[in-house]
Design a protein around this motif. Structure first.
Motif, PDB file in Angstrom:
ATOM      1  N   ARG A 118       0.968  -1.205  -0.006  1.00 24.57           N
ATOM      2  CA  ARG A 118       0.016   0.136  -0.071  1.00 24.57           C
ATOM      3  C   ARG A 118       0.777   1.019   0.089  1.00 24.57           C
ATOM      4  NH1 ARG A 118      -5.335   0.583   1.493  1.00 24.57           N
ATOM      5  NH2 ARG A 118      -5.296  -1.371   2.328  1.00 24.57           N
ATOM      6  N   GLY A 119       0.661   2.237  -0.831  1.00 26.25           N
ATOM      7  CA  GLY A 119       1.401   3.397  -0.994  1.00 26.25           C
ATOM      8  C   GLY A 119       2.534   3.468  -1.718  1.00 26.25           C
ATOM      9  N   THR A 124       7.083   5.500  -7.118  1.00 32.31           N
ATOM     10  CA  THR A 124       7.837   5.910  -5.888  1.00 32.31           C
ATOM     11  C   THR A 124       9.145   5.033  -5.879  1.00 32.31           C
ATOM     12  OG1 THR A 124       6.869   4.108  -4.604  1.00 32.31           O
ATOM     13  CG2 THR A 124       5.799   6.281  -4.266  1.00 32.31           C
ATOM     14  N   LYS A 431       1.805  16.989 -10.331  1.00 30.46           N
ATOM     15  CA  LYS A 431       2.189  15.548  -9.633  1.00 30.46           C
ATOM     16  C   LYS A 431       3.175  15.826  -8.395  1.00 30.46           C
ATOM     17  CE  LYS A 431       2.567  11.949 -11.276  1.00 30.46           C
ATOM     18  NZ  LYS A 431       3.224  11.206 -12.046  1.00 30.46           N
ATOM     19  N   LEU A 434       0.862  16.583  -5.552  1.00 29.91           N
ATOM     20  CA  LEU A 434       0.135  15.446  -5.063  1.00 29.91           C
ATOM     21  C   LEU A 434       1.297  14.626  -4.327  1.00 29.91           C
ATOM     22  CD1 LEU A 434      -2.412  13.540  -5.183  1.00 29.91           C
ATOM     23  CD2 LEU A 434      -1.671  12.816  -7.329  1.00 29.91           C
ATOM     24  N   MET A 435       2.339  14.347  -4.714  1.00 29.24           N
ATOM     25  CA  MET A 435       3.320  13.645  -3.946  1.00 29.24           C
ATOM     26  C   MET A 435       3.545  14.136  -2.709  1.00 29.24           C
ATOM     27  SD  MET A 435       5.172  10.902  -3.966  1.00 29.24           S
ATOM     28  CE  MET A 435       5.032  10.386  -5.891  1.00 29.24           C
ATOM     29  N   TYR A 437       1.542  16.042  -0.895  1.00 26.18           N
ATOM     30  CA  TYR A 437       0.503  15.828  -0.257  1.00 26.18           C
ATOM     31  C   TYR A 437       0.492  14.499   0.647  1.00 26.18           C
ATOM     32  CZ  TYR A 437      -4.267  14.708   1.478  1.00 26.18           C
ATOM     33  OH  TYR A 437      -5.424  14.453   2.180  1.00 26.18           O
ATOM     34  N   ARG A 438       0.813  13.283  -0.218  1.00 20.74           N
ATOM     35  CA  ARG A 438       0.918  12.017   0.133  1.00 20.74           C
ATOM     36  C   ARG A 438       2.150  11.752   1.289  1.00 20.74           C
ATOM     37  NH1 ARG A 438      -0.142   8.971  -5.870  1.00 20.74           N
ATOM     38  NH2 ARG A 438      -2.440   9.237  -5.721  1.00 20.74           N
ATOM     39  N   VAL A 439       3.251  12.628   0.972  1.00 21.75           N
ATOM     40  CA  VAL A 439       4.355  12.420   1.823  1.00 21.75           C
ATOM     41  C   VAL A 439       3.840  12.840   3.241  1.00 21.75           C
ATOM     42  CG1 VAL A 439       6.575  13.330   2.385  1.00 21.75           C
ATOM     43  CG2 VAL A 439       6.057  12.508  -0.053  1.00 21.75           C
ATOM     44  N   ASN A 441       1.133  13.222   4.623  1.00 20.74           N
ATOM     45  CA  ASN A 441      -0.062  12.517   5.290  1.00 20.74           C
ATOM     46  C   ASN A 441       0.256  11.246   5.274  1.00 20.74           C
ATOM     47  OD1 ASN A 441      -2.466  14.406   5.524  1.00 20.74           O
ATOM     48  ND2 ASN A 441      -1.498  15.048   3.722  1.00 20.74           N
ATOM     49  N   MET A 443       1.121   8.578   3.177  1.00 21.52           N
ATOM     50  CA  MET A 443       0.553   7.712   2.097  1.00 21.52           C
ATOM     51  C   MET A 443       1.405   7.370   1.249  1.00 21.52           C
ATOM     52  SD  MET A 443      -2.532  10.235   1.373  1.00 21.52           S
ATOM     53  CE  MET A 443      -3.616   9.319   0.193  1.00 21.52           C
ATOM     54  N   THR A 444       2.925   7.696   1.541  1.00 15.01           N
ATOM     55  CA  THR A 444       4.053   7.069   0.788  1.00 15.01           C
ATOM     56  C   THR A 444       4.906   6.478   1.753  1.00 15.01           C
ATOM     57  OG1 THR A 444       5.256   9.064   0.724  1.00 15.01           O
ATOM     58  CG2 THR A 444       3.801   8.892  -0.731  1.00 15.01           C
TER      59      THR A 444
END
Length: 446
Positions: A118-119, A124, A431, A434-435, A437-439, A441, A443-444
């Motif tokens: 997941r993530g 990545t 992009k 978005l990356m 934001y995921r980092v 939170n 999510m990566t």
């Protein structure tokens, strides 16, 4: 498992069926309310008794060519994709979710394995590798990247060693271990190609490609590789069986680094011989990128070769890593050139289809076949020279003209606005945002 778990898994099934299914997936979803109590009972019985029904372990193999241009007469040119019944996949999906949660909660998998987690994704993995290489070059060091080919990795997993590793290294025991043993034992398969069928054979090793649980068991099986390479002061990043070894050193120590990488590959070969009946890494399919360094240092670097499986591998100036082309200067010129070429080839094919499909369908085809190629790996476009940005923007402009049936020299500003298509610089910024934001939170990968 609760009935809610099973209901959620049924609703998430893709609407495609296997020839082994007595009930098509759309029909299964339409009567899910009636079947879910029985499926929940069946699945829980399998978990509590540690037994997988024999009918859930029968599959047929569909050979899928790995790359265009490979020899069609050679079995090694194909991926053997296992086709299982939908109920079998449903149970696997639920078990895989429990196993993944257990592994992630206790951080049992190496952080450098990016496959089937997941993530994690191919993007990545490539971002991490490219970031490390850029950091090394910015420090004034030189770096080297080796893409290692592990021959028939999924198909040669030893079942006894896998079960022992599950028990000793990952703490899977008692009924859970018995169930994994039942899942691996007594599997049968045959090959279907067109209208031809092979005879049914027993599967004595390997994990099924195309299954849900098989890839997770494979990354459990190969977890030791990351620590083997780390002992040599190098980094190993994996996406399933795609292996990338890389390291950096001062310009005066390049030959020592070459020797270190060769020794690491030798240790991987030894591990493979001890853990599964597979040959050493394939020297013919292994790619070694020439030393990554700034442009003015390239001429000063030696041409030290790297040994793979006893053969000397000649370094090359560009490698294709998980779909992203990386040059020795860590630029994106080759990636842009290949992407533009593939996108225009797709547009030429789409032009022939335009009159036969609806506008909405045609728009979807353009997004699927062109935008997906432009957006994949577009993090390498950060800081791209203007002339390369224009080549990529030309693809978007041509796609917009094709959707609206415009002439070659018609302006496309209004067309892009109507389609809500971002221009290339904004696509890259999106992009990155978005990356980020995921980092931020979680999510990566960290």
């Amino acid at each position: 498992m609760s009935s809610d778990d099973v209901a959620a898994a049924v609703s998430a099934l893709p609407d495609k069926s296997s020839a082994l299914d007595l009930l098509a997936v759309p029909v299964l979803k339409s009567v899910a309310d009636l079947l879910i109590p029985f499926l929940t009972y069946l699945f829980n019985l399998s978990l509590t008794t540690g037994h997988v029904p024999a009918g859930f372990k029968n599959s047929f193999i569909t050979p899928v060519i790995k790359k265009p241009g490979l020899g069609e007469g050679s079995p090694s040119s194909y991926w053997p994709i296992s086709n299982l019944s939908v109920i079998s996949k449903l149970l696997q999906r639920l078990v895989a979710r429990q196993l993944s949660t257990y592994l992630d909660t206790h951080r049992l998998l190496p952080a450098t394995q990016f496959g089937f987690r997941r993530g994690h994704s191919t993007e990545t993995a490539t971002i991490r590798i490219l970031s490390d290489l850029l950091d090394s070059v910015d420090r004034g060091d030189t770096a080297v990247l080796v893409l290692l080919d592990l021959t028939a990795a999924f198909d040669t997993v030893d079942h006894e060693i896998l079960l022992k590793r599950l028990q000793v290294t990952f703490g899977v025991d008692d009924v859970a271990l018995t169930r994994f043993s039942s899942y691996l034992a007594g599997r049968k398969q045959h090959v279907r190609c067109g209208g031809s069928y092979s005879r049914i054979t027993d599967v004595i090793c390997g994990v099924p490609q195309g299954s849900v649980l098989g890839p997770i068991l494979f990354i459990i099986y190969t977890a030791d590789l990351a620590w083997i390479v780390a002992d040599h002061g190098l980094s190993l990043h994996l996406y399933a069986d795609d292996s990338q070894i890389y390291g950096a050193c001062p310009p005066t120590a390049t030959c020592s680094l070459s020797v270190g990488i060769s020794l690491a590959i030798d240790d991987i070969s030894t591990w493979m011989r001890c853990n599964r009946p597979a040959p050493s890494p394939d020297a013919e399919k292994t790619e070694v990128m020439r030393w990554c360094a700034s442009a003015h240092r390239q001429s000063q670097l030696p041409r030290c070769s790297i040994t793979v499986a006893g053969a000397s591998v000649k370094p090359i100036s560009t490698v294709r890593d998980l779909g992203v082309y990386i040059d020795i200067d860590l630029g994106a010129a080759t990636h842009v050139r290949r992407t533009v070429s593939r996108c225009f080839a797709a547009l030429r094919q789409l032009r022939l289809l335009g009159r036969y499909v609806t506008n909405d369908c045609f728009h979807s085809l353009v997004v699927s076949l062109v935008h997906s190629r432009l957006d994949y790996g577009n993090f390498v476009y950060v800081g791209l020279p203007v002339y390369l940005q224009r080549r990529l923007q030309a693809v978007l402009n041509a796609a917009a003209r094709l959707v609206f049936r415009l002439c070659r020299y018609d302006h496309v500003t209004d067309a892009l606005a109507v389609l809500h298509w971002l221009r290339l610089p904004e696509r890259v910024n999106f992009k990155l945002a978005l990356m980020a934001y995921r980092v931020l939170n979680g999510m990566t990968p960290s």
